[in-house]
Write an enzyme that holds these catalytic residues in place. Structure first.
Site, PDB file in Angstrom:
ATOM      1  N   CYS A   1       0.812  -1.222   0.000  1.00 14.35           N
ATOM      2  CA  CYS A   1       0.000   0.000   0.000  1.00 14.35           C
ATOM      3  C   CYS A   1       0.844   1.271   0.000  1.00 14.35           C
ATOM      4  CB  CYS A   1      -0.949  -0.024   1.187  1.00 14.35           C
ATOM      5  SG  CYS A   1      -1.832  -1.589   1.287  1.00 14.35           S
TER       6      CYS A   1
ATOM      7  N   HIS B   1      -2.953   6.501   2.800  1.00 13.33           N
ATOM      8  CA  HIS B   1      -3.480   5.264   2.221  1.00 13.33           C
ATOM      9  C   HIS B   1      -4.863   4.989   2.817  1.00 13.33           C
ATOM     10  CE1 HIS B   1      -4.231   1.208   1.257  1.00 13.33           C
ATOM     11  NE2 HIS B   1      -3.863   0.707   2.427  1.00 13.33           N
TER      12      HIS B   1
ATOM     13  N   ASN C   1     -10.159  -1.163   0.425  1.00 15.77           N
ATOM     14  CA  ASN C   1      -8.709  -0.948   0.454  1.00 15.77           C
ATOM     15  C   ASN C   1      -8.141  -1.435  -0.880  1.00 15.77           C
ATOM     16  OD1 ASN C   1      -5.946  -1.200   0.745  1.00 15.77           O
ATOM     17  ND2 ASN C   1      -6.037  -2.003   2.841  1.00 15.77           N
TER      18      ASN C   1
HETATM   19  N1  COA Z   1     -17.575 -10.095  10.454  1.00 18.04           N
HETATM   20  C1  COA Z   1     -17.990 -10.323  11.703  1.00 18.04           C
HETATM   21  N2  COA Z   1     -17.144 -10.552  12.730  1.00 18.04           N
HETATM   22  C2  COA Z   1     -15.832 -10.557  12.456  1.00 18.04           C
HETATM   23  C3  COA Z   1     -15.338 -10.318  11.167  1.00 18.04           C
HETATM   24  C4  COA Z   1     -16.263 -10.095  10.140  1.00 18.04           C
HETATM   25  N3  COA Z   1     -15.893  -9.835   8.859  1.00 18.04           N
HETATM   26  N4  COA Z   1     -13.981 -10.355  11.199  1.00 18.04           N
HETATM   27  C5  COA Z   1     -13.657 -10.608  12.471  1.00 18.04           C
HETATM   28  N5  COA Z   1     -14.759 -10.728  13.234  1.00 18.04           N
HETATM   29  C6  COA Z   1     -14.846 -10.994  14.653  1.00 18.04           C
HETATM   30  C7  COA Z   1     -13.628 -11.702  15.192  1.00 18.04           C
HETATM   31  O1  COA Z   1     -13.701 -13.078  14.964  1.00 18.04           O
HETATM   32  C8  COA Z   1     -13.680 -11.333  16.653  1.00 18.04           C
HETATM   33  O2  COA Z   1     -14.629 -12.146  17.281  1.00 18.04           O
HETATM   34  P1  COA Z   1     -14.351 -12.687  18.776  1.00 18.04           P
HETATM   35  O3  COA Z   1     -14.260 -11.463  19.627  1.00 18.04           O
HETATM   36  O4  COA Z   1     -15.561 -13.529  19.025  1.00 18.04           O
HETATM   37  O5  COA Z   1     -13.072 -13.456  18.701  1.00 18.04           O
HETATM   38  C9  COA Z   1     -14.229  -9.905  16.628  1.00 18.04           C
HETATM   39  O6  COA Z   1     -14.892  -9.761  15.364  1.00 18.04           O
HETATM   40  C10 COA Z   1     -13.172  -8.863  16.770  1.00 18.04           C
HETATM   41  O7  COA Z   1     -12.088  -9.198  15.904  1.00 18.04           O
HETATM   42  P2  COA Z   1     -10.843  -8.286  15.734  1.00 18.04           P
HETATM   43  O8  COA Z   1      -9.916  -8.903  14.738  1.00 18.04           O
HETATM   44  O9  COA Z   1     -10.297  -7.919  17.068  1.00 18.04           O
HETATM   45  O10 COA Z   1     -11.528  -6.997  15.094  1.00 18.04           O
HETATM   46  P3  COA Z   1     -10.968  -5.577  14.913  1.00 18.04           P
HETATM   47  O11 COA Z   1     -11.795  -4.627  15.676  1.00 18.04           O
HETATM   48  O12 COA Z   1      -9.483  -5.514  15.097  1.00 18.04           O
HETATM   49  O13 COA Z   1     -11.290  -5.314  13.385  1.00 18.04           O
HETATM   50  C11 COA Z   1     -10.156  -5.258  11.287  1.00 18.04           C
HETATM   51  C12 COA Z   1     -10.708  -6.123  12.397  1.00 18.04           C
HETATM   52  C13 COA Z   1      -9.482  -6.161  10.267  1.00 18.04           C
HETATM   53  C14 COA Z   1     -11.302  -4.505  10.634  1.00 18.04           C
HETATM   54  C15 COA Z   1      -9.150  -4.242  11.866  1.00 18.04           C
HETATM   55  O14 COA Z   1      -8.235  -4.898  12.731  1.00 18.04           O
HETATM   56  C16 COA Z   1      -8.391  -3.519  10.815  1.00 18.04           C
HETATM   57  O15 COA Z   1      -8.965  -2.824  10.014  1.00 18.04           O
HETATM   58  N6  COA Z   1      -7.053  -3.617  10.829  1.00 18.04           N
HETATM   59  C17 COA Z   1      -6.205  -3.004   9.832  1.00 18.04           C
HETATM   60  C18 COA Z   1      -6.273  -3.814   8.596  1.00 18.04           C
HETATM   61  C19 COA Z   1      -5.709  -3.083   7.434  1.00 18.04           C
HETATM   62  O16 COA Z   1      -6.025  -1.941   7.214  1.00 18.04           O
HETATM   63  N7  COA Z   1      -4.879  -3.765   6.662  1.00 18.04           N
HETATM   64  C20 COA Z   1      -4.280  -3.242   5.521  1.00 18.04           C
HETATM   65  C21 COA Z   1      -3.270  -2.251   5.912  1.00 18.04           C
HETATM   66  S1  COA Z   1      -2.493  -1.608   4.565  1.00 18.04           S
END
Ligand code: COA
Length: 320
Positions: A111, A247, A277
């Site tokens: 990215c 980004h 993204n």
């Molecule tokens: N739908 C529903 N629930 C989901 C899910 C989805 N698509 N994806 C994950 N969950 C659940 C998880 O299993 C977890 O459940 P649990 O508490 O029962 O274990 C809960 O939601 C929280 O998961 P978590 O991974 O802690 O969520 P989060 O708040 O960190 O959000 C992202 C996840 C991926 C949205 C977030 O971490 C993020 O955006 N990170 C950056 C990613 C990014 O930008 N990457 C590219 C960078 S260039």
């Protein structure tokens, strides 16, 4: 000296809303919207690859500017999802655009790719090595996503942006920075054959795998300071920057960066809500959207900062 003399973008026709994923994985529109701000994204058709999107963005650049690309002397495609590992995507673009005499190379910096591409193009033009450099950020991430991983497949989309960098009487690029924390390599990767990075076991399934929480924390913990560093390097203050274009990974990351900097969200164009993204394409798509909405105008001072897999980042301040 150098500047961006023309610009264009392209997104595939197929619009995918959040409900699309409800049939494939255990998720829902409300979860995706609240955690990421993403409403829709675009997916390329079967048989439509990164070089195809790149060519469409270059054609849009020509339509916007009337520029002749036949004498481009270097093509840089920034991508994480090339049509194939070899030949590089830039060579496919050369062939499809019919540009006869040009160097071709890809930048593989996830990215952060598009801003790295601008940095290299600026170096080429200012040193006199090349005079007309086409930089394209393009992705077909839908082809390398793991549709069984609900934590990542909801995030990504496909798109492309193209910029032409040429000599100028006035320098439009005011500052650059970049950096990498390779110790986070196992938190966002795409792998085949290998079973570990930095001694940490990984999944070699040729799909994007990430530790979302770690990437989120790294981005909000580091990018605001890298923005401050870049502004200081240019001898400016945040008040001198008309728009910061980070980004577009996740709207929540952008909001956290804005809060940390005390910088208004209205001056931070984004593409993630409409296109997801799109990695190397997200910054050009955000700029194009802000131009269409009458926000970004010719002559504005923009700070661009890309960040992602590496984990790596690259920034620049330029006059649009
Ligand atoms: N739908 C529903 N629930 C989901 C899910 C989805 N698509 N994806 C994950 N969950 C659940 C998880 O299993 C977890 O459940 P649990 O508490 O029962 O274990 C809960 O939601 C929280 O998961 P978590 O991974 O802690 O969520 P989060 O708040 O960190 O959000 C992202 C996840 C991926 C949205 C977030 O971490 C993020 O955006 N990170 C950056 C990613 C990014 O930008 N990457 C590219 C960078 S260039």
């Amino acid at each position: 000296m150098s500047k961006i003399t023309a610009f264009g973008t392209y997104v595939p026709e197929k619009i995918i809303d959040n409900h699309y994923f409800e049939d494939i994985i255990d998720t829902n529109d409300e979860w995706i919207m609240s955690r990421t701000g993403i409403k829709t994204r675009r997916f390329a058709k079967d048989g439509e690859y990164t070089s195809d999107l790149s060519v469409k963005a270059a054609e849009n650049l020509v339509a916007n500017s009337g520029k002749d690309l036949s004498d481009v002397d270097f093509i840089i495609v920034c991508t994480t999802s090339p049509d194939q590992p070899m030949p590089n995507a830039a060579s496919r673009v050369q062939y499809k655009l019919g540009i006869e005499n040009t160097g071709c190379n890809d930048i593989y910096a996830a990215c952060a790719g598009f801003v790295y591409g601008l940095q290299v193009a600026h170096g080429f033009v200012n040193s006199g090595i090349y005079r007309k450099v086409l930089v394209i950020g393009a992705e077909t991430l839908s082809k390398i996503m793991d549709f069984e991983d609900r934590t990542s497949c909801i995030l990504f989309g496909d798109g492309a942006g193209a910029a032409l960098i040429e000599p100028s009487d006035e320098e439009h690029f005011q500052a650059f920075n970049s950096g990498t924390n390779g110790d986070f390599g196992h938190d966002l990767y795409l792998s085949h054959k290998k079973n570990s990075i930095n001694g940490v076991g990984i999944n070699p399934n040729s799909r994007i795998i990430q530790n979302g929480r770690s990437v989120f924390k790294w981005a909000v913990g580091n990018i605001p300071n890298k923005i401050r560093e870049l502004v200081a390097k240019a001898g400016l203050t945040l008040d001198d920057i008309d728009f910061i274009v980070p980004h577009s990974a996740n709207l929540r990351i952008i909001e956290a960066i804005a809060r940390d900097l005390g910088y208004p969200m209205e001056q931070i164009p984004e593409s993630v809500s409409e296109y997801g993204n799109t990695s190397s394409a997200s910054i050009p798509l955000a700029i194009a959207k802000a131009e269409r909405n009458g926000k970004i105008k010719k002559g504005d001072t923009l700070l661009l900062i890309g960040f992602g897999g590496g984990l790596t980042f690259a920034g620049t301040i330029l006059k649009w």
